[in-house]
Design a protein around this motif. Sequence first.
Motif, PDB file in Angstrom:
ATOM      1  N   LYS A  52      -8.313  -4.232   4.107  1.00 23.06           N
ATOM      2  CA  LYS A  52      -7.917  -5.486   4.762  1.00 23.06           C
ATOM      3  C   LYS A  52      -8.759  -6.678   4.325  1.00 23.06           C
ATOM      4  O   LYS A  52      -8.201  -7.771   4.089  1.00 23.06           O
ATOM      5  CB  LYS A  52      -7.974  -5.328   6.282  1.00 23.06           C
ATOM      6  CG  LYS A  52      -7.442  -6.537   7.033  1.00 23.06           C
ATOM      7  CD  LYS A  52      -7.463  -6.300   8.541  1.00 23.06           C
ATOM      8  CE  LYS A  52      -6.927  -7.528   9.280  1.00 23.06           C
ATOM      9  NZ  LYS A  52      -6.933  -7.318  10.751  1.00 23.06           N
ATOM     10  N   CYS A 104      -8.419   9.140   2.720  1.00 17.69           N
ATOM     11  CA  CYS A 104      -8.795   8.572   4.025  1.00 17.69           C
ATOM     12  C   CYS A 104      -9.416   9.604   4.950  1.00 17.69           C
ATOM     13  O   CYS A 104     -10.303   9.286   5.750  1.00 17.69           O
ATOM     14  CB  CYS A 104      -7.563   7.998   4.726  1.00 17.69           C
ATOM     15  SG  CYS A 104      -6.787   6.624   3.881  1.00 17.69           S
ATOM     16  N   MET A 147       0.857  -1.181   0.000  1.00 15.94           N
ATOM     17  CA  MET A 147       0.000   0.000   0.000  1.00 15.94           C
ATOM     18  C   MET A 147       0.894   1.231   0.000  1.00 15.94           C
ATOM     19  O   MET A 147       1.980   1.230   0.584  1.00 15.94           O
ATOM     20  CB  MET A 147      -0.896   0.030   1.242  1.00 15.94           C
ATOM     21  CG  MET A 147      -1.830  -1.150   1.381  1.00 15.94           C
ATOM     22  SD  MET A 147      -2.906  -1.010   2.842  1.00 15.94           S
ATOM     23  CE  MET A 147      -1.713  -1.184   4.177  1.00 15.94           C
ATOM     24  N   TYR A 150      -8.292   1.391   6.301  1.00 13.74           N
ATOM     25  CA  TYR A 150      -7.624   0.129   5.970  1.00 13.74           C
ATOM     26  C   TYR A 150      -8.466  -1.057   6.415  1.00 13.74           C
ATOM     27  O   TYR A 150      -8.696  -1.997   5.637  1.00 13.74           O
ATOM     28  CB  TYR A 150      -6.250   0.084   6.632  1.00 13.74           C
ATOM     29  CG  TYR A 150      -5.626  -1.298   6.617  1.00 13.74           C
ATOM     30  CD1 TYR A 150      -5.184  -1.867   5.419  1.00 13.74           C
ATOM     31  CD2 TYR A 150      -5.508  -2.045   7.782  1.00 13.74           C
ATOM     32  CE1 TYR A 150      -4.632  -3.138   5.394  1.00 13.74           C
ATOM     33  CE2 TYR A 150      -4.964  -3.315   7.765  1.00 13.74           C
ATOM     34  CZ  TYR A 150      -4.529  -3.864   6.578  1.00 13.74           C
ATOM     35  OH  TYR A 150      -3.998  -5.133   6.550  1.00 13.74           O
ATOM     36  N   LEU A 156       3.209  -1.034   4.098  1.00 16.15           N
ATOM     37  CA  LEU A 156       2.686   0.305   3.852  1.00 16.15           C
ATOM     38  C   LEU A 156       3.864   1.250   3.681  1.00 16.15           C
ATOM     39  O   LEU A 156       4.722   1.350   4.562  1.00 16.15           O
ATOM     40  CB  LEU A 156       1.806   0.771   5.015  1.00 16.15           C
ATOM     41  CG  LEU A 156       1.289   2.218   4.922  1.00 16.15           C
ATOM     42  CD1 LEU A 156       0.272   2.347   3.790  1.00 16.15           C
ATOM     43  CD2 LEU A 156       0.671   2.655   6.246  1.00 16.15           C
TER      44      LEU A 156
END
Length: 372
Positions: free
Chosen positions: A299, A197, A168, A294, A310
């Motif tokens: 996930k 996010c 990621m 996430y 990440l």
Amino acid sequence: MDGIDACLLEITATGDMHSSDIIPRWTLVSFLTNPYPVGLKEDLMRICSNGTVGELCSYNVLLGKLFAEAAKAVARAGSLEMGKVALIGSHGQTVHHLPVPQSLYGYQIASTLQIGDPSIIANECGITTVGDFRLADMAVGGQGAPLVPYFDQTLLEGYYRERKRAGMLLNIGGISNISAYVPPTQGKEWDFVGFDCGPGNILVDHLMKQLYGVEYDKDGRIGSLGKINNLLLHELSDKDTFITRCPPKSTGREYYDHSYVERIRVLGKTLNLSTEDLIATVTDFTAAAVCTNYKRFIKPLIASTNGVDLFVSGGGAKNNFLMRQLQERLNGVQVHSAEKLGLDPDAKEAICFALLGYETYRGRPSNVPTRT
């Protein structure tokens, strides 16, 4: 909004230039950040919230000239004559971003505005210039942000093939955005996801300016001195309607605005928090927003892989306290600076828009509207 990031890339691609299978290879030749003139950041912040049409016109041209100067400077830094530059890709300076459609005269209108006119850059430099990437993405149904998924995809797909670990990329500028490569599983092809996010550095930067008179929390030093207050953290998380929204999604300073910051300060005073505790809690709020996204949206797609990495870029990668909080919250994920991928964390977005400009010039789509 502190200055102008510019990079010089050497890009190569083989085969049919219009083929969707040809991914360009690139080498970073030079990178620099030209600070804005004193006072310009404050002008732009004001224009973002209540600027006049006249100011937008004037600053659109001014920024075009400043962007052109940055392009010339980065070419000099790379020892390349400007006349040998093939193409310029320019993102522009976002002054307003409205990704949620509004009804106007029977039309559903999503919109965004970046200033620093490409025509000015092209004229000042004598080089073909590509711009308006965000509005182009909206025109085909995207949210206009984030636009890095295409670039991230090229990095993460290669990383998985080499390491067999899911990857990621998290960019923490004012806003945090994440991209993830979803490896192929039995009966399913690979997939790729990317979206905003929530807050990145924007809230902490505002608070640092108000409380300490500085632009940001250097290395996360102030945050590391404080204690995270769970009451404030839960209050912020409960009232934020963006973080848990399903992707595709994007946001900006229109949501995380001055009233949002003022509410944080009022809550901090009510809870009798020290300034260090306030900075620590709001920094962790950024980490919590990333973790929530996430766990909810990424996930479940990659839980069966051999491991997850990440890679963090942007100013947030330099905040040691924020990086520690990300690692603490993201159980089972290894958190690294994007440097581990051989990528300068500061240069990532400049590299991205150079590549997007190149792909546009080649006539190849490089936005991913189903991800933005």
